[in-house]
Motif scaffolding. Structure first.
Motif, PDB file in Angstrom:
ATOM      1  N   ILE A   1       0.830  -1.210   0.000  1.00 34.08           N
ATOM      2  CA  ILE A   1       0.000   0.000   0.000  1.00 34.08           C
ATOM      3  C   ILE A   1       0.860   1.255   0.000  1.00 34.08           C
ATOM      4  O   ILE A   1       0.538   2.243  -0.676  1.00 34.08           O
ATOM      5  N   ALA A   2       1.957   1.230   0.739  1.00 31.31           N
ATOM      6  CA  ALA A   2       2.863   2.384   0.746  1.00 31.31           C
ATOM      7  C   ALA A   2       3.429   2.619  -0.646  1.00 31.31           C
ATOM      8  O   ALA A   2       3.554   3.774  -1.108  1.00 31.31           O
ATOM      9  N   LYS A   3       3.767   1.554  -1.333  1.00 30.19           N
ATOM     10  CA  LYS A   3       4.295   1.660  -2.692  1.00 30.19           C
ATOM     11  C   LYS A   3       3.239   2.204  -3.647  1.00 30.19           C
ATOM     12  O   LYS A   3       3.524   3.054  -4.506  1.00 30.19           O
ATOM     13  N   MET A   4       1.996   1.721  -3.504  1.00 31.58           N
ATOM     14  CA  MET A   4       0.904   2.195  -4.349  1.00 31.58           C
ATOM     15  C   MET A   4       0.631   3.673  -4.114  1.00 31.58           C
ATOM     16  O   MET A   4       0.397   4.434  -5.048  1.00 31.58           O
ATOM     17  N   ASP A   5       0.662   4.089  -2.841  1.00 31.79           N
ATOM     18  CA  ASP A   5       0.420   5.498  -2.507  1.00 31.79           C
ATOM     19  C   ASP A   5       1.479   6.392  -3.135  1.00 31.79           C
ATOM     20  O   ASP A   5       1.180   7.467  -3.676  1.00 31.79           O
ATOM     21  N   LYS A   6       2.710   5.933  -3.068  1.00 35.09           N
ATOM     22  CA  LYS A   6       3.806   6.721  -3.626  1.00 35.09           C
ATOM     23  C   LYS A   6       3.666   6.843  -5.133  1.00 35.09           C
ATOM     24  O   LYS A   6       3.867   7.920  -5.705  1.00 35.09           O
ATOM     25  N   ALA A   7       3.264   5.740  -5.777  1.00 32.51           N
ATOM     26  CA  ALA A   7       3.117   5.746  -7.230  1.00 32.51           C
ATOM     27  C   ALA A   7       1.941   6.612  -7.669  1.00 32.51           C
ATOM     28  O   ALA A   7       2.002   7.294  -8.694  1.00 32.51           O
TER      29      ALA A   7
END
Length: 274
Positions: free
Chosen positions: A120-126
């Motif tokens: 989720i952190a990766k998705m938010d950043k993207a």
């Protein structure tokens, strides 16, 4: 008088029948074992696909709709029985906790929770993209890894310090499993530890399963069956115990029927204030 060949044929038939009977017994035993294993996997309510049948096709857990921002914003929070950590992470993102820790008795679920956190952190950043406005928004928002953590812990038997450490504690659909595995004593231990961990004015968000739900799961293990038949504190008495025995000052029923919940999950949620 049967010939030697006929006797041998009869013997072969008997052997084949015996093998067939043994195979049936093996199949029956394996079937029973598989059923037991399926039950043993979730003897603590540690379902692998819990969120799938809890939320159905909904994009957001319906319980988030009735939670208030002021209970979490800038607060230190604890989520007991966090499962795969999805509601823990959602609360951190939606309500801007200072910190929130999810604990679960199942190491595999904690591993999945940490995987969900990274995903989720990766998705938010993207999703923030590269525009100036989005970069500004990203810089203002909290870093999930600084806010959210998960750990494996048996909350009932752990010897961690029970000093005031949290402003808000969530205990969502956990009480039944504590009750079935550790009996009335375990339930009182749960409530007492929560009380001790809360700071003055802190709140407990409690979603308790009803007695009908106990009946559906009391055969998951011999211990659960024994405790089920020896319960002296049914769910209908929890409010009285928490207010009169444990020491919470007030209680509020924030929902008696969650909008959009799937069948079996329309459970009232109570907020107790220390």
């Amino acid at each position: 008088m049967k010939t030697k060949e006929e006797r041998n044929q009869d013997d072969m038939v008997e052997v084949e029948q015996e093998v067939e009977d043994n195979n049936e017994k093996v199949d029956e035993t394996q079937s029973k074992t598989k059923k037991r294993k399926r039950k043993e996997v979730a003897i603590f309510g540690n379902y692998r696909n819990y969120y799938g049948y809890r939320t159905g096709d909904l994009k957001e857990d319906p319980r988030l709709m009735v939670l208030k921002k002021e209970w979490f914003e800038g607060k230190d929070c604890l989520d007991i029985g966090c499962n795969q950590g999805l509601i823990t992470i959602s609360i951190a993102k939606k309500f801007f906790c200072r910190s929130i820790c999810g604990i679960d008795i199942d190491a595999h679920l904690v591993e999945t929770a940490n995987w969900n956190l990274r995903r989720i952190a990766k998705m938010d950043k993207a999703s923030c993209g590269s525009s100036d406005a989005n970069r500004s928004k990203l810089s203002e928002g909290p870093n999930l890894f600084d806010v959210v953590c998960f750990r494996k812990e048996n909350f009932i038997s752990s010897w961690r310090s029970c000093s005031e450490a949290y402003d808000t504690i969530l205990c969502l659909s956990v009480t039944k499993w504590v009750h079935l595995n550790w009996g009335d004593d375990g339930l009182i231990t749960l409530f007492t530890k929560i009380w001790r961990l809360l700071r003055p004015g802190g709140i407990l968000v409690l979603e308790a399963q009803n007695w009908k739900s106990y009946k559906s799961n009391h055969q998951v293990s011999e211990i659960a069956t024994f405790n089920f038949h020896n319960v002296l504190i049914p769910p209908s008495h929890f409010q009285e115990i928490l207010l009169d025995k444990i020491g919470f000052r007030t209680v509020e029923n924030i929902t008696a029927s969650l909008p959009g919940s799937t069948g079996g999950f329309n459970r009232p949620i109570f907020v107790f204030c220390k």
